[in-house]
Write an enzyme that holds these catalytic residues in place. Structure first.
Site, short mmCIF file in Angstrom:
data_model
loop_
_atom_site.label_atom_id
_atom_site.label_comp_id
_atom_site.label_asym_id
_atom_site.label_seq_id
_atom_site.Cartn_x
_atom_site.Cartn_y
_atom_site.Cartn_z
CB THR A 19 -0.96 0.04 1.22
OG1 THR A 19 -1.57 1.32 1.27
CG2 THR A 19 -0.23 -0.20 2.52
NE ARG A 51 -1.80 4.96 -6.34
CZ ARG A 51 -3.00 4.48 -6.10
NH1 ARG A 51 -3.85 4.24 -7.08
NH2 ARG A 51 -3.37 4.23 -4.86
#
Ligand SMILES: Cc1cc2nc3c(=O)[nH]c(=O)nc-3n(C[C@H](O)[C@H](O)[C@H](O)COP(=O)(O)OP(=O)(O)OC[C@H]3O[C@@H](n4cnc5c(N)ncnc54)[C@H](O)[C@@H]3O)c2cc1C
Length: 348
Positions: A19, A51
């Site tokens: 995560t 990301r």
């Protein structure tokens, strides 16, 4: 469909997700030299950059020879400075995954990580009622889509973490309400004679013994070429290679057969059917990526490293024309609706 999100931290070689919370709690990415390389790519927010930026930075570290491990093909996630109690309380999954799947204890060791394919920004185009759209935003009557398979166009080229679940809740509810209303106010259309014949024939062909191609082999080759040629970084050359490979695999798929001939809970058959869809989606992904000669969000072209709003501030619409081996993908575009927030280049 060219916009696929790669999550920065998959366990290296396995893709199991670690995560993002781990970097939120202070986890640091390091290269083989121990350098905190995100300081170079995003000096202000470092490991907390979005990301796409973190994933690209990780891949660049590997491509430029600063990867860790015997093959220098991953980077390292460092949480050794975080107290074990905090890790166990807040990030029990990453502790378990690292220990179980890699035999690495994050309390004392650095965890090998590499970007992993995570989320598809594109999908079945819909409006905010979940109604599926085609050419010039015409509604396909009675057809609805919601969730990750849909593209209601709220994420742009790069979904932020958390927003998939918001999307699904908001637009799943809206689509459900709209679909129920449609069903209550419309009559059934007459079905053609034997409407199931097409599917029955399709399944029968896969269960027959005439094919000599194997599902697992084709799927592995598909994974390989998409990983090698259409992942975090793409070029005209790699994408063309992927397209040739995918089209060759599609031809071979026509001769696929499954070993389990049973009629109940036949996962072999299910995988064979799904492989056909994967091949189609791979082709659409690659054709869209070849056409988008710019870099934006989840789509990074090494040969076109800049964003090009003049030509590409548009959605790609892809239509399959024709059937079987003669089928072709026709591309079209749809303008991006801009509202209060004007899209701009991100700088960190
Ligand atoms: C590891 C991981 C972590 C994530 N973490 C987050 C997060 O923290 N926050 C966030 O916002 N997003 C997160 N995401 C993304 C988010 O979880 C997904 O986008 C979301 O769960 C997709 O939901 P869905 O209902 O659209 O699709 P799915 O959850 O994939 O559901 C589709 C369902 O359809 C079923 N199905 C498929 N084919 C058929 C068929 N032919 N007939 C009948 N049923 C069928 C499947 O079995 C499945 O149950 C994460 C994704 C991953 C992989």
């Amino acid at each position: 469909m060219e916009f696929h999100q790669f999550h920065p931290t998959g366990l290296a070689g396995l893709g199991i997700l670690i995560t993002e919370g781990v970097r939120g709690e202070g986890g640091i990415l390091r290269n083989a030299d121990g350098e905190r390389f995100m300081e170079r790519y995003a000096p202000t927010i470092k490991d907390l950059a979005p990301r796409d930026i973190v994933a690209r930075s990780m891949v660049l570290e590997v491509l430029e020879g600063r990867g860790a491990g015997p093959n220098k093909d991953y980077v390292l996630l460092d949480v050794t400075h975080i107290p074990e109690e905090t890790l166990m309380a807040k990030l029990p999954d990453i502790m378990e995954f690292s220990r179980t799947y890699l035999g690495v204890d994050p309390v004392t060791e650095l965890v090998p990580v590499y970007p992993t394919c995570h989320y598809v920004m594109g999908g079945i185009p819909t409006n905010i009622h979940g109604e599926v759209l085609r050419d010039n935003d015409h509604v396909v009557p009675g057809l609805y889509a919601a969730g990750e398979c849909a593209c209601v166009s709220v994420h742009g080229a790069n979904r932020l973490g958390t927003n998939s679940l918001l999307d699904i809740n908001v637009f799943g509810r809206r689509s459900g309400i709209a679909a129920a209303e449609y069903a209550n106010t419309h009559d059934f259309v007459p079905l053609p004679e034997n409407p199931a014949t097409m599917v029955e024939e399709w399944v029968a062909a896969m269960l027959s013994d005439h094919g000599n191609e194997n599902v697992m082999t084709i799927r592995t080759e598909l994974q390989q070429t998409m990983n090698d040629n259409a992942a975090v970084f793409r070029t005209e050359e790699t994408l063309s290679r992927a397209l040739t490979d995918v089209r060759a695999l599609k031809k071979r798929y026509e001769h696929v057969t499954v070993t389990d001939k049973g009629k109940r809970f036949n996962s072999d058959l299910l995988e064979a059917i799904e492989l056909g869809f994967l091949l189609e989606l791979a082709e659409v992904t690659v054709v869209g990526a070849l056409n988008r000669k710019e870099t934006r969000g989840g789509h990074a072209r090494e040969d076109y490293p800049n964003r090009d709003d003049e030509n590409f501030m548009v959605h790609t619409m892809a239509y399959k024309e024709g059937e079987g081996t003669g089928a072709e993908i026709r591309l079209d575009t749809k303008p991006v609706v801009q509202t209060r927030y004007e899209p701009m280049e991100r700088k960190y």
